[in-house]
Design an enzyme around this catalytic site. Structure first.
Site, short mmCIF file in Angstrom:
data_model
loop_
_atom_site.label_atom_id
_atom_site.label_comp_id
_atom_site.label_asym_id
_atom_site.label_seq_id
_atom_site.Cartn_x
_atom_site.Cartn_y
_atom_site.Cartn_z
N ASN A 1 46.95 37.82 46.70
CA ASN A 1 47.05 39.29 46.54
C ASN A 1 46.53 40.05 47.75
OD1 ASN A 1 44.37 38.55 45.86
ND2 ASN A 1 44.13 40.32 44.51
N HIS B 1 34.56 42.71 48.03
CA HIS B 1 34.91 44.10 48.41
C HIS B 1 33.70 44.65 49.13
CE1 HIS B 1 38.50 44.48 45.78
NE2 HIS B 1 37.82 43.73 44.92
N LEU C 1 40.14 35.05 49.49
CA LEU C 1 39.57 34.98 50.85
C LEU C 1 39.89 36.21 51.68
CD1 LEU C 1 40.20 31.27 51.95
CD2 LEU C 1 38.02 32.34 51.31
N ARG C 2 40.86 37.03 51.22
CA ARG C 2 41.29 38.22 52.00
C ARG C 2 41.83 37.80 53.37
NH1 ARG C 2 40.83 40.32 47.02
NH2 ARG C 2 38.80 41.18 46.53
N ALA D 1 37.44 46.21 41.44
CA ALA D 1 37.02 45.11 40.57
C ALA D 1 36.79 43.85 41.40
CB ALA D 1 38.12 44.84 39.54
N LEU E 1 37.74 42.17 36.91
CA LEU E 1 38.84 42.09 35.94
C LEU E 1 39.24 40.64 35.75
CD1 LEU E 1 40.95 45.19 36.97
CD2 LEU E 1 39.73 44.85 34.82
N ASP F 1 36.92 33.02 41.11
CA ASP F 1 37.44 34.38 41.31
C ASP F 1 36.49 35.18 42.20
OD1 ASP F 1 39.24 36.46 41.13
OD2 ASP F 1 38.64 37.09 39.11
N HIS G 1 40.29 29.08 41.96
CA HIS G 1 40.73 30.50 41.99
C HIS G 1 39.79 31.25 42.94
CE1 HIS G 1 42.05 34.34 39.72
NE2 HIS G 1 41.44 34.70 40.84
O1 DOR Z 1 37.82 41.18 39.58
C1 DOR Z 1 38.87 40.88 40.12
N1 DOR Z 1 39.04 41.02 41.46
N2 DOR Z 1 39.87 40.44 39.38
C2 DOR Z 1 41.09 40.20 39.88
O2 DOR Z 1 41.95 39.84 39.14
C3 DOR Z 1 41.37 40.49 41.31
C4 DOR Z 1 40.17 40.44 42.12
C5 DOR Z 1 40.36 41.03 43.50
O3 DOR Z 1 41.34 40.69 44.16
O4 DOR Z 1 39.51 41.81 43.92
ZN ZN Z 2 41.28 36.69 41.08
#
Ligand code: DOR
Ligand code: ZN
Length: 348
Positions: free
Chosen positions: A42, A252, A17-18, A264, A220, A248, A14
């Site tokens: 996402n 950011h 990588l953006r 998050a 999250l 995960d 999980h």
């Molecule tokens: O902390 C998180 N960041 N939880 C997620 O489910 C998404 C992720 C993100 O894409 O920044």
């Molecule tokens: Zn995630």
């Protein structure tokens, strides 16, 4: 005397990588130690179709350092309009390895996610037929549900009914954060597994909130009470093949984290292997590290374990950057709050 440990090369089941400059900055951090990773879809706009996944894969491969030995495993973002045939074709082509379910509004870039779970039933049934894994962000978004209860309520309201309706569907409950989640997975059949992040093995909610707000620990699902962290630690160090690493790692830039409404995500790619070795060592479970990082996930996703290895050597406290620079701005590297002693070497 220095201790050493050699394990199969880890995989990250999980990973975020953006795209663009951020992708170029964070990809080498993961590719340095990991052999494969499940790549979250996402983006903005999200990776919804097989064609989107192919284009994203090409951008990742173009950003990958030439010397890297890393395979991105692509996923699709499930929407209420997802076409089961497009999903099946992308799977048949060997392009995608999972489909990701975000409840609409649950987390970063999840606005296109699912509100009415009945609408995605045909896709889920097709996935069950072809053996394609569903990765689930397991939190309800109902504003009446306390944020610390959202995972447990999701299991009762959404996940358990969904699995009963489609028992052949292979499901990964991602970034489990509660004892409820651990117990639910451990009591389920082998079609259900759970990923656990590096940071949820280290922090509880006090790290975020006690003595000042620490935005770099906000993610999250949000970290819960210590009793839940201990349940995650027990699951990760148990050797149970239903639990494996999904970092995960979610970069950011600092201004987006250190803000009146911060994003998050914890960025752990840079030091994850050393953090995990330290955590497993403290738990007296270094002999279970390889199963968690390098064997159980491959088995669930039906891949062979890596045929290359990493050697971890215990030595003087490790130095690693507090931040990495992306073209978009600095990204803070996860600070576990303790020294790291395990130095990582990738064996040829
Ligand atoms: O902390 C998180 N960041 N939880 C997620 O489910 C998404 C992720 C993100 O894409 O920044
Ligand atoms: Zn995630």
């Amino acid at each position: 005397m220095s201790k050493t440990l050699t394990i199969r090369r880890p995989d990250d089941w999980h990973l975020h990588l953006r795209d663009g400059d951020m992708l170029a900055a964070v990809l080498p951090e993961t590719a340095r130690h990991f052999g494969r990773a499940i790549i979250m879809p996402n983006l903005l706009p999200p990776v919804v179709t097989g064609a989107d996944a192919r284009a994203y894969l090409e951008r990742i491969m173009a950003a990958l350092p030439k010397s890297a030995n890393f395979t991105p495993l692509m996923t699709l973002y499930l929407t209420e309009d997802t076409d089961p045939e497009d999903v099946a074709a992308a799977h048949d082509a060997g392009l995608i390895w999972a489909v990701k379910l975000y409840p609409a509004g649950a987390t970063t870039n999840s606005a296109s996610g699912v509100t009415d779970f009945d609408k995605v039933r045909p896709v889920l049934e097709r996935m069950a037929e072809i053996g394609l894994t569903l990765c689930v962000h397991g939190e309800v978004t109902d504003p009446d549900v306390d944020i610390f209860d959202r995972e447990a309520v999701f299991i009762d309201r959404v996940l358990d009914p969904l699995r009963r309706a489609t028992p052949d569907l292979r499901v990964v409950m991602e970034h489990v954060t509660t004892k409820d989640g651990v117990d639910y997975i451990a009591s389920a059949d082998k079609n259900l597994a759970g990923t656990i992040t590096t940071h949820h093995l280290v922090i509880n909610r006090n790290h975020i909130l006690a003595g000042g707000i620490r935005p770099h620990y906000y993610c999250l699902p949000v970290a819960k009470r210590e009793v839940h962290r201990l349940a995650l630690l027990e699951a990760a160090t148990s050797g149970n093949p239903q639990f494996f690493l999904g970092t995960d790692s979610a970069p950011h830039i600092d201004p987006a984290k250190e803000s009146g409404c911060g994003c998050a995500g914890c960025f752990t790619a840079t030091n994850t292997v050393s953090v995990l070795a330290e955590v497993f060592e403290k738990a007296g479970a270094l002999d279970k590290l390889e199963a968690f990082t390098s064997l159980n996930g491959a088995e669930f996703y039906q891949f062979p374990a890596s045929d290359s290895t990493l050697t971890l050597t215990r030595g003087a406290p490790l130095t690693y950057p507090a931040k990495i620079n992306s073209g978009d701005g600095p990204v803070t590297v996860f600070d576990p709050g303790f020294d790291l002693h395990w130095h990582v070497r990738v064996n040829p």
